[in-house]
Design a protein around this motif. Structure first.
Motif, PDB file in Angstrom:
ATOM      1  N   LEU A  76       0.828  -1.205   0.000  1.00  0.00           N
ATOM      2  CA  LEU A  76       0.000   0.000   0.000  1.00  0.00           C
ATOM      3  C   LEU A  76       0.864   1.256   0.000  1.00  0.00           C
ATOM      4  CD1 LEU A  76      -2.796   1.308   0.170  1.00  0.00           C
ATOM      5  CD2 LEU A  76      -2.646   1.113   2.678  1.00  0.00           C
ATOM      6  N   VAL A  77       1.992   1.198   0.714  1.00  0.00           N
ATOM      7  CA  VAL A  77       2.897   2.350   0.763  1.00  0.00           C
ATOM      8  C   VAL A  77       3.461   2.644  -0.625  1.00  0.00           C
ATOM      9  CG1 VAL A  77       5.096   3.209   1.670  1.00  0.00           C
ATOM     10  CG2 VAL A  77       3.510   1.991   3.175  1.00  0.00           C
ATOM     11  N   CYS A 109       0.843   4.211  -2.803  1.00  0.00           N
ATOM     12  CA  CYS A 109       0.628   5.610  -2.408  1.00  0.00           C
ATOM     13  C   CYS A 109       1.760   6.506  -2.906  1.00  0.00           C
ATOM     14  CB  CYS A 109       0.502   5.716  -0.895  1.00  0.00           C
ATOM     15  SG  CYS A 109      -1.027   5.013  -0.234  1.00  0.00           S
ATOM     16  N   ILE A 169       1.261   7.183  -6.580  1.00  0.00           N
ATOM     17  CA  ILE A 169       0.175   8.142  -6.773  1.00  0.00           C
ATOM     18  C   ILE A 169       0.626   9.555  -6.419  1.00  0.00           C
ATOM     19  CG2 ILE A 169      -2.121   8.834  -5.967  1.00  0.00           C
ATOM     20  CD1 ILE A 169      -2.762   5.851  -5.622  1.00  0.00           C
ATOM     21  N   LEU A 170       1.396   9.683  -5.330  1.00  0.00           N
ATOM     22  CA  LEU A 170       1.898  11.000  -4.933  1.00  0.00           C
ATOM     23  C   LEU A 170       2.852  11.568  -5.972  1.00  0.00           C
ATOM     24  CD1 LEU A 170       2.510  10.529  -1.097  1.00  0.00           C
ATOM     25  CD2 LEU A 170       0.822  12.021  -2.181  1.00  0.00           C
TER      26      LEU A 170
END
Length: 424
Positions: A390-391, A394, A397-398
């Motif tokens: 998940l990290v 993320c 996406i960032l």
């Protein structure tokens, strides 16, 4: 399942190393390190002192460090994506465009190809500007050593603009050469010259600073930060070379470390060059740092050497553009009219661009941020999302989000600097 590249497909492989992908001995770690330096270090470094003046010296150093870190991570995203696809059965993945095609089909490859055309052409526009401005400086500087660009005219035309047209016929001839093998020696010469010139310029900077000691600012204006990011992104652009270099590295498990060391070295050199240039001239720092130096034999030789460097590098940098355009419009076959049109359009853009560093920021923000950050993160997210934590998802996406945001903000800031400098 396998991905086989067609012989006529366009590639973004750097023209600086025309034979490495064809000849089989693989590159050692030291050669890979050197090739990374060749692929990344370019004319963008000459605009860093001016950028440091715009942002402030401390802000400039921080921006360089952050952009370098993001550049490294996104380059490795591309490598990890390639290795993931190879594990799934795809073979002979040798370029950014290959990854784009496998992950997103023709749309993915089209996005990569279009960004490469725009970025490489943008580099060449800056080369035209530098060569023209430098030649004008050498031949049209008055006895007081005042800057020539905003006054000297020949037949009603600014001297720098005239030199763009004077260089164009020679570039048409060089770009007509079918194979880059004949230009390869010039590539090596160009890089040696650039390194020596940077050393000479930094020594001159130190001497000038000791003599003048101008006032310096650590930070200037927050609104100018996107401008500085754009120039830094331009200076570090070289992601199109990552997969070709990783492919020919003999110890692929060490490639990430080699790439990291190379980027640390480049960041240190960039930071020193930008800082020393700003230290030497303060608020008088010009958009091309070589234009700040007095007219003497040593500095004239440095400017001539850099001009020769970029003059012969220009057709090498245009080669990916020619390959993509010929692939799309002429079935991958050589076409001199298409090459002449591409070079002529590039020179036309250079004719209307008033400032070297402002243009670097525009290209870095509008094109290089997409090519260097947004697309690698998108391709990695699409290809590896099932195996990512998940990290990691993320983070991808960032990167996409901030790449777009800073790209838009940097483009707006650069356009303001180019056309509305008085209100920035």
């Amino acid at each position: 399942m396998a991905w086989e590249k067609g012989t006529s497909s366009a590639r973004e492989n750097t023209p600086l190393l025309p034979n490495q992908l064809k000849s089989e001995p693989l590159s050692s770690s030291s050669k890979s390190f050197g090739n990374i330096l060749i692929a990344i270090v370019g004319a963008g470094v000459l605009g860093l002192p001016y950028t440091f003046m715009k942002t402030g010296w401390l802000a400039g150093i921080i921006i360089l460090g952050i952009v370098a870190g993001l550049t490294y991570y996104c380059m490795m995203l591309l490598v990890w994506t390639k290795r993931k696809l190879e594990k799934e059965g795809f073979v002979k993945i040798g370029s950014f465009g290959d990854v784009g095609f496998i992950v997103s089909g023709p749309i993915g490859k089209g996005m990569v190809d279009s960004m490469i055309v725009l970025s490489q052409a943008g580099f060449c526009v800056s080369y035209f500007i530098f060569v023209a401005n430098t030649l004008s400086s050498l031949f049209f500087r008055n006895e007081e050593n005042e800057h020539y660009l905003y006054g000297s005219k020949i037949l009603g035309l600014e001297a720098s603009k005239l030199f763009i047209w004077a260089v164009l016929p020679f570039q048409l001839g060089l770009n007509a050469i079918r194979t880059l093998t004949h230009l390869a020696p010039f590539s090596i010469f160009a890089d040696v010259v650039e390194i020596l010139a940077m050393v000479v310029l930094m020594i001159e900077d130190v001497v000038t600073y000791v003599r003048n000691m101008p006032y310096l600012e650590a930070f200037t204006n927050f609104s100018i930060i996107p401008y500085g990011v754009g120039v830094a992104v331009y200076a570090f652009e070289g992601i199109g070379m990552v997969l070709p270099l990783e492919t020919v590295t003999d110890q692929k498990h060490r490639f990430g470390g080699i790439l990291g060391l190379a980027l640390i070295f480049i960041t240190a050199v960039y930071g020193a060059f930008g800082l020393l240039g700003y230290l030497a001239f303060g608020s008088e720092t010009k958009d091309i740092i070589t234009l700040n130096f007095g007219k003497n034999l040593l500095t004239d030789l440095v400017q001539v050497a850099l001009s020769i460097n970029l003059f012969f590098s220009l057709p090498l940098m245009m080669n990916p553009v020619h390959e993509i355009v010929e692939s799309r419009l002429n079935g991958g076959q050589y076409s001199f009219p298409l090459r002449a049109l591409s070079v002529s359009l590039t020179s036309l853009v250079a004719f209307f661009v008033p400032n070297f560093s402002d243009f670097l920021s525009l290209v870095g923000s509008s094109v290089c941020s997409v090519l260097g950050f947004v697309l690698p993160a998108i391709f990695h997210l699409l290809a590896c999302r099932r195996d990512c934590s998940l990290v990691q998802i993320c983070v991808d996406i960032l990167i996409i989000f901030f790449g777009v945001v800073f790209g838009v903000a940097g483009t707006i800031s650069s356009v303001k600097q180019i056309f509305f400098a008085d209100v920035v």
